[in-house]
Design a protein around this motif. Structure first.
Motif, PDB file in Angstrom:
ATOM      1  N   TYR A  18      -4.750   1.888  -4.695  1.00 18.48           N
ATOM      2  CA  TYR A  18      -6.063   1.399  -4.285  1.00 18.48           C
ATOM      3  C   TYR A  18      -6.807   0.811  -5.481  1.00 18.48           C
ATOM      4  N   PHE A  19      -7.270  -0.433  -5.331  1.00 20.47           N
ATOM      5  CA  PHE A  19      -8.091  -1.088  -6.352  1.00 20.47           C
ATOM      6  C   PHE A  19      -9.548  -0.984  -5.932  1.00 20.47           C
ATOM      7  N   SER A  20     -10.336  -0.203  -6.674  1.00 22.14           N
ATOM      8  CA  SER A  20     -11.735   0.023  -6.301  1.00 22.14           C
ATOM      9  C   SER A  20     -12.613  -1.199  -6.533  1.00 22.14           C
ATOM     10  N   ASP A  21     -12.221  -2.109  -7.426  1.00 24.62           N
ATOM     11  CA  ASP A  21     -13.046  -3.290  -7.672  1.00 24.62           C
ATOM     12  C   ASP A  21     -13.037  -4.258  -6.495  1.00 24.62           C
ATOM     13  N   ILE A  22     -11.969  -4.267  -5.702  1.00 26.16           N
ATOM     14  CA  ILE A  22     -11.914  -5.140  -4.526  1.00 26.16           C
ATOM     15  C   ILE A  22     -11.866  -4.328  -3.223  1.00 26.16           C
ATOM     16  N   ASP A  23     -11.905  -3.004  -3.338  1.00 26.87           N
ATOM     17  CA  ASP A  23     -11.872  -2.095  -2.180  1.00 26.87           C
ATOM     18  C   ASP A  23     -10.702  -2.382  -1.245  1.00 26.87           C
ATOM     19  N   ILE A  24      -9.531  -2.590  -1.829  1.00 23.77           N
ATOM     20  CA  ILE A  24      -8.320  -2.827  -1.046  1.00 23.77           C
ATOM     21  C   ILE A  24      -7.174  -2.018  -1.631  1.00 23.77           C
ATOM     22  N   GLY A  25      -6.357  -1.470  -0.743  1.00 27.06           N
ATOM     23  CA  GLY A  25      -5.200  -0.715  -1.182  1.00 27.06           C
ATOM     24  C   GLY A  25      -4.256  -0.484  -0.030  1.00 27.06           C
ATOM     25  N   MET A  26      -3.376   0.491  -0.195  1.00 32.87           N
ATOM     26  CA  MET A  26      -2.414   0.822   0.849  1.00 32.87           C
ATOM     27  C   MET A  26      -2.029   2.284   0.773  1.00 32.87           C
ATOM     28  N   VAL A  27      -1.575   2.785   1.916  1.00 31.47           N
ATOM     29  CA  VAL A  27      -1.044   4.135   2.002  1.00 31.47           C
ATOM     30  C   VAL A  27       0.322   4.025   2.659  1.00 31.47           C
ATOM     31  N   ALA A  28       1.290   4.759   2.125  1.00 29.93           N
ATOM     32  CA  ALA A  28       2.621   4.859   2.728  1.00 29.93           C
ATOM     33  C   ALA A  28       2.832   6.319   3.092  1.00 29.93           C
ATOM     34  N   VAL A  29       3.116   6.583   4.376  1.00 26.68           N
ATOM     35  CA  VAL A  29       3.281   7.948   4.871  1.00 26.68           C
ATOM     36  C   VAL A  29       4.667   8.083   5.477  1.00 26.68           C
ATOM     37  N   ASN A  30       5.377   9.140   5.086  1.00 26.01           N
ATOM     38  CA  ASN A  30       6.648   9.432   5.741  1.00 26.01           C
ATOM     39  C   ASN A  30       6.297   9.931   7.136  1.00 26.01           C
ATOM     40  N   SER A  31       6.614   9.135   8.137  1.00 28.98           N
ATOM     41  CA  SER A  31       6.163   9.423   9.497  1.00 28.98           C
ATOM     42  C   SER A  31       7.220  10.037  10.396  1.00 28.98           C
ATOM     43  N   GLY A  32       8.394  10.295   9.846  1.00 30.41           N
ATOM     44  CA  GLY A  32       9.452  10.873  10.665  1.00 30.41           C
ATOM     45  C   GLY A  32      10.305  11.816   9.854  1.00 30.41           C
ATOM     46  N   PRO A  33      11.328  12.335  10.468  1.00 27.91           N
ATOM     47  CA  PRO A  33      12.161  13.311   9.766  1.00 27.91           C
ATOM     48  C   PRO A  33      13.025  12.710   8.661  1.00 27.91           C
ATOM     49  N   GLY A  34      13.305  11.422   8.725  1.00 27.21           N
ATOM     50  CA  GLY A  34      14.156  10.788   7.715  1.00 27.21           C
ATOM     51  C   GLY A  34      13.347  10.145   6.609  1.00 27.21           C
ATOM     52  N   PRO A  35      13.940  10.010   5.411  1.00 27.91           N
ATOM     53  CA  PRO A  35      13.209   9.432   4.282  1.00 27.91           C
ATOM     54  C   PRO A  35      12.872   7.960   4.468  1.00 27.91           C
ATOM     55  N   SER A  36      13.556   7.266   5.350  1.00 26.70           N
ATOM     56  CA  SER A  36      13.295   5.844   5.522  1.00 26.70           C
ATOM     57  C   SER A  36      12.294   5.554   6.637  1.00 26.70           C
ATOM     58  N   GLN A  37      11.763   6.572   7.274  1.00 27.60           N
ATOM     59  CA  GLN A  37      10.794   6.373   8.346  1.00 27.60           C
ATOM     60  C   GLN A  37       9.388   6.428   7.768  1.00 27.60           C
ATOM     61  N   MET A  38       8.918   5.268   7.357  1.00 28.19           N
ATOM     62  CA  MET A  38       7.623   5.164   6.708  1.00 28.19           C
ATOM     63  C   MET A  38       6.653   4.384   7.585  1.00 28.19           C
ATOM     64  N   SER A  39       5.381   4.772   7.516  1.00 23.40           N
ATOM     65  CA  SER A  39       4.290   4.007   8.106  1.00 23.40           C
ATOM     66  C   SER A  39       3.415   3.538   6.964  1.00 23.40           C
ATOM     67  N   TYR A  40       3.001   2.300   7.025  1.00 24.71           N
ATOM     68  CA  TYR A  40       2.177   1.707   5.982  1.00 24.71           C
ATOM     69  C   TYR A  40       0.845   1.294   6.574  1.00 24.71           C
ATOM     70  N   ALA A  41      -0.215   1.473   5.802  1.00 28.00           N
ATOM     71  CA  ALA A  41      -1.538   1.062   6.251  1.00 28.00           C
ATOM     72  C   ALA A  41      -2.282   0.410   5.099  1.00 28.00           C
ATOM     73  N   ARG A  42      -2.889  -0.720   5.385  1.00 25.98           N
ATOM     74  CA  ARG A  42      -3.764  -1.368   4.395  1.00 25.98           C
ATOM     75  C   ARG A  42      -5.105  -0.641   4.432  1.00 25.98           C
ATOM     76  N   ILE A  43      -5.665  -0.420   3.276  1.00 26.25           N
ATOM     77  CA  ILE A  43      -7.010   0.140   3.163  1.00 26.25           C
ATOM     78  C   ILE A  43      -7.924  -1.008   2.764  1.00 26.25           C
ATOM     79  N   ALA A  44      -8.942  -1.247   3.552  1.00 24.95           N
ATOM     80  CA  ALA A  44      -9.966  -2.233   3.210  1.00 24.95           C
ATOM     81  C   ALA A  44     -11.298  -1.577   3.540  1.00 24.95           C
TER      82      ALA A  44
END
Length: 144
Positions: free
Chosen positions: A97-123
Motif C-alpha cells: 500500500y502506497f499512502s501517498d496515492i492511497d492505492i495498494g493491494m491485498v492477496a489472500v489465500n482463499s482456498g485450501p491450496g497455495p495457488s488459490q489466491m484472491s486479490y483486491a485493489r485498495i483505493a
C-alpha cells in the motif's frame, strides 16, 4: 535512481493500472524485496486504516467476520510504502500500500491450496468516516 527505488516506481505504476494482481505481487517479491537496502529501509509500523481494510476484505473473501492474527506491518517512509503479512482467520495474506496515492493491494489465500489466491485493489477515498468494501470473488482475478 537504482536498486529497489526504481522498482518501487514501477510497482506503484503497476498498482494503479493492473488488471491482474498476481503479476504485481510477483513483481514485488521478485524485484523489490530481494534488495538488501529495501529490507533495511523497512521499519515496523502501525496503520489502523489498513487494519480495518484487511478485516473488511477478509470478511468478504471468507464470507464471515474476519479476525487478524500475527499482523506484521512494515513501512518504507521515504516512499510512503506499507507492506506486510497477516493471518486472516488462519489464512495467509499479504499487503502492499502506497499512502501517498492511497492505492495498494491485498492477496489472500482463499482456498485450501497455495495457488488459490484472491486479490483486491485498495483505493481509499473519503466517505465520511464509514469504511466499506466492494464485493469480492475468490479466484485468480483482480478485484477492485
Amino acid at each position: 535512481m537504482s536498486g529497489y527505488r526504481k522498482k518501487l516506481d514501477e510497482l506503484k505504476s503497476m498498482l494503479v493500472k493492473a488488471e491482474d494482481f498476481s503479476t504485481v505481487q510477483s513483481f514485488f517479491f521478485d524485484h523489490v524485496t530481494c534488495h538488501k537496502t529495501f529490507v533495511q529501509a523497512s521499519e515496523p509500523a502501525k496503520n489502523d486504516k489498513l487494519e480495518e481494510i484487511l478485516k473488511l476484505i477478509g470478511g468478504q473473501v471468507m464470507g464471515k467476520e474476519c479476525s487478524l492474527t500475527g499482523l506484521m506491518m512494515l513501512e518504507v517512509r521515504e516512499h510512503s510504502l506499507f507492506h506486510g503479512g497477516v493471518f486472516m482467520n488462519g489464512r495467509i495474506a499479504t499487503i502492499i500500500y502506497f499512502s501517498d496515492i492511497d492505492i495498494g493491494m491485498v492477496a489472500v489465500n482463499s482456498g485450501p491450496g497455495p495457488s488459490q489466491m484472491s486479490y483486491a485493489r485498495i483505493a481509499c477515498l473519503p466517505n465520511n468516516g464509514n469504511v466499506s468494501a466492494a464485493s469480492l470473488i475468490t479466484g485468480s482475478g483482480t478485484l477492485q
